[in-house]
Motif scaffolding. Structure first.
Motif, short mmCIF file in Angstrom:
data_model
loop_
_atom_site.label_atom_id
_atom_site.label_comp_id
_atom_site.label_asym_id
_atom_site.label_seq_id
_atom_site.Cartn_x
_atom_site.Cartn_y
_atom_site.Cartn_z
N SER A 71 10.28 13.55 -3.22
CA SER A 71 10.72 13.82 -4.60
C SER A 71 10.83 15.28 -4.50
O SER A 71 10.21 16.01 -4.16
N GLN A 72 11.60 15.75 -5.67
CA GLN A 72 11.65 17.13 -5.98
C GLN A 72 11.98 17.53 -7.50
O GLN A 72 12.67 16.84 -8.12
N ASP A 73 11.03 18.29 -7.72
CA ASP A 73 11.05 18.74 -9.42
C ASP A 73 12.08 19.87 -9.37
O ASP A 73 12.03 21.04 -8.75
N LEU A 74 13.27 19.34 -10.07
CA LEU A 74 14.32 20.48 -10.29
C LEU A 74 14.43 21.28 -11.36
O LEU A 74 15.14 22.47 -11.58
N GLY A 75 13.25 21.27 -12.21
CA GLY A 75 13.18 21.68 -13.40
C GLY A 75 13.97 21.53 -14.51
O GLY A 75 14.80 20.38 -14.35
N ALA A 76 14.07 21.87 -15.73
CA ALA A 76 14.89 21.49 -16.99
C ALA A 76 14.88 19.98 -17.28
O ALA A 76 16.03 19.18 -17.77
N GLY A 77 13.81 19.36 -17.08
CA GLY A 77 13.58 17.85 -17.20
C GLY A 77 14.29 17.03 -16.08
O GLY A 77 14.29 15.77 -16.37
N LEU A 78 14.51 17.75 -15.00
CA LEU A 78 15.27 16.74 -13.81
C LEU A 78 14.22 16.57 -12.93
O LEU A 78 13.80 17.62 -12.39
N THR A 79 14.20 15.45 -12.07
CA THR A 79 13.46 15.15 -10.98
C THR A 79 14.25 14.25 -9.90
O THR A 79 15.10 13.31 -10.65
N ALA A 80 14.47 14.66 -8.65
CA ALA A 80 15.19 13.62 -8.01
C ALA A 80 14.32 13.06 -6.96
O ALA A 80 13.33 13.58 -6.53
N TYR A 81 14.67 11.86 -6.39
CA TYR A 81 14.05 10.87 -5.81
C TYR A 81 14.77 10.49 -4.50
O TYR A 81 15.98 10.11 -4.86
N GLN A 82 14.30 10.39 -3.40
CA GLN A 82 14.94 9.59 -2.14
C GLN A 82 13.94 8.93 -1.40
O GLN A 82 12.81 9.15 -1.25
N ASN A 83 14.56 7.64 -1.23
CA ASN A 83 13.82 6.62 -0.31
C ASN A 83 14.46 6.36 0.96
O ASN A 83 15.79 5.98 0.86
N GLY A 93 0.91 -1.20 -0.17
CA GLY A 93 -0.05 0.03 0.14
C GLY A 93 0.91 1.25 0.11
O GLY A 93 1.97 1.14 0.57
N LYS A 94 0.48 2.33 -0.76
CA LYS A 94 1.25 3.50 -0.91
C LYS A 94 0.26 4.75 -0.49
O LYS A 94 -0.54 4.99 -1.20
N LEU A 95 0.76 5.33 0.68
CA LEU A 95 -0.14 6.33 0.94
C LEU A 95 0.37 7.81 0.66
O LEU A 95 1.71 8.17 0.50
N LEU A 96 -0.22 8.44 -0.26
CA LEU A 96 0.17 9.65 -1.07
C LEU A 96 -0.09 11.00 -0.24
O LEU A 96 -1.08 11.55 -0.13
N LEU A 97 0.89 11.19 0.67
CA LEU A 97 0.72 12.20 1.35
C LEU A 97 1.11 13.73 0.78
O LEU A 97 0.01 14.67 1.02
N ARG A 98 1.56 13.80 -0.35
CA ARG A 98 1.82 14.75 -1.18
C ARG A 98 2.05 14.40 -2.71
O ARG A 98 3.48 14.31 -2.75
N PRO A 99 0.97 14.05 -3.43
CA PRO A 99 1.61 13.31 -4.85
C PRO A 99 2.53 14.05 -5.70
O PRO A 99 2.35 15.28 -5.73
N GLY A 100 3.43 13.55 -6.13
CA GLY A 100 4.45 14.20 -6.94
C GLY A 100 3.82 14.62 -8.16
O GLY A 100 4.67 15.48 -8.75
N SER A 101 3.01 14.02 -8.81
CA SER A 101 2.31 14.27 -10.01
C SER A 101 1.69 15.75 -9.86
O SER A 101 1.28 16.57 -11.06
N ALA A 102 1.32 16.03 -8.63
CA ALA A 102 0.66 17.50 -8.47
C ALA A 102 1.32 18.56 -7.39
O ALA A 102 0.92 19.59 -7.39
N HIS A 103 2.57 18.14 -7.03
CA HIS A 103 3.28 19.15 -6.24
C HIS A 103 5.15 19.11 -6.76
O HIS A 103 5.38 18.20 -7.04
N ARG A 104 5.45 20.17 -6.78
CA ARG A 104 6.87 20.12 -6.96
C ARG A 104 7.65 19.48 -6.04
O ARG A 104 8.39 18.71 -6.36
N ILE A 105 7.28 19.35 -4.72
CA ILE A 105 7.90 18.45 -3.71
C ILE A 105 6.95 17.45 -3.17
O ILE A 105 5.70 17.73 -2.65
N GLY A 106 7.27 16.06 -3.77
CA GLY A 106 6.35 15.07 -3.39
C GLY A 106 6.75 14.27 -2.20
O GLY A 106 7.76 14.03 -2.06
N VAL A 107 5.69 13.67 -1.53
CA VAL A 107 5.80 12.77 -0.24
C VAL A 107 5.06 11.66 -0.06
O VAL A 107 3.51 11.73 -0.52
#
Length: 237
Positions: A137-149, A95-109
């Motif tokens: 996750s962080q949307d860095l712009g210029a087509g770049l996105t970073a993720y940490q787990n 199960g994945k709880l989307l506290l802040r969906p990355g598809s809708a926010h610049r910083i996803g959690v």
């Protein structure tokens, strides 16, 4: 118990996909082809099916976004045992709880929890593995996105281990993404992976080709994996 045709449509779809996945193979979904997870995997109101194959593993993992803030997944895989022509099977639920969906926010959690049960595992009355982790996750712009787990896993008859991972996606073209990532578990050497993701049919089919360097300290190896993601049309608003 209600008849299947009386259940809500999203639940019927999840049961159908879950049955397909469980009939074919297994293992914890954290071992998916892309090692570091995304805070939003499935589009809102839709389902998807991931399937991939490498030398020692073959997986299938269906998932459904049952609520704007919740994704459910079930999966199965054939895993090599080290004995010629013999494989074991592990079934998984997550199960994945989307506290802040990355598809809708610049910083996803997001937060993830799951279990895996081996077909040949002993004892059979408890999961062979239990795990949980957080995603940022962080949307860095210029087509770049970073993720940490960062998380934790407990394998059957094994110690509790810290898990961690970092990933960087770069999309130089609309239909192509380059992914580089590193994933670690406990005190073992981390795994390194490079992935080329291409869109074969927009919003419907993606293909991943990855090269991974991992394994134990004394037996590290390199292998390739081919995977596909099939995405459904909108199932509900």
């Amino acid at each position: 118990m209600p008849r299947p045709d009386m259940l809500p449509r999203p639940i019927r779809v999840l049961l159908l996909l879950g049955g397909l996945g469980l009939g074919l193979s297994s293992a914890p979904l954290r071992a998916q082809q892309v090692l570091v997870d995304d805070p939003t995997s499935v589009p809102r109101g839709a389902a998807q099916l991931e399937a991939w194959h490498s030398v020692e593993e073959s997986w299938m993992a269906p998932a459904l976004r049952v609520h704007p803030t919740l994704e459910l997944a079930a999966g199965a895989a054939f895993l090599a045992t080290g004995i010629e022509d013999r494989r074991t099977v592990e079934y998984s639920a997550e199960g994945k709880l989307l506290l802040r969906p990355g598809s809708a926010h610049r910083i996803g959690v997001a937060a993830v929890g799951g279990v895996g049960v081996r077909q040949l595992g002993v004892p059979r009355d408890r999961p062979a593995s239990v795990y949980g982790y957080g995603i940022v996750s962080q949307d860095l712009g210029a087509g770049l996105t970073a993720y940490q787990n960062v998380g934790w896993v407990n394998e059957e008859n094994g110690p509790h281990e810290l898990t961690w991972g970092a990933r960087l996606d770069w999309s130089p073209l609309d239909r192509a993404t380059l992914i580089g990532e590193v994933y670690g578990e406990g005190r073992s050497d981390p795994s390194l992976q490079a992935v080329l993701r291409t869109v074969l049919l927009p919003d419907r089919i993606e293909m991943d080709v990855s090269v991974t360097r991992g394994g134990s300290v004394d037996g590290r190896s390199t292998w390739a994996t081919l995977g596909f993601t099939f995405m459904s049309a909108l199932l509900y608003p």
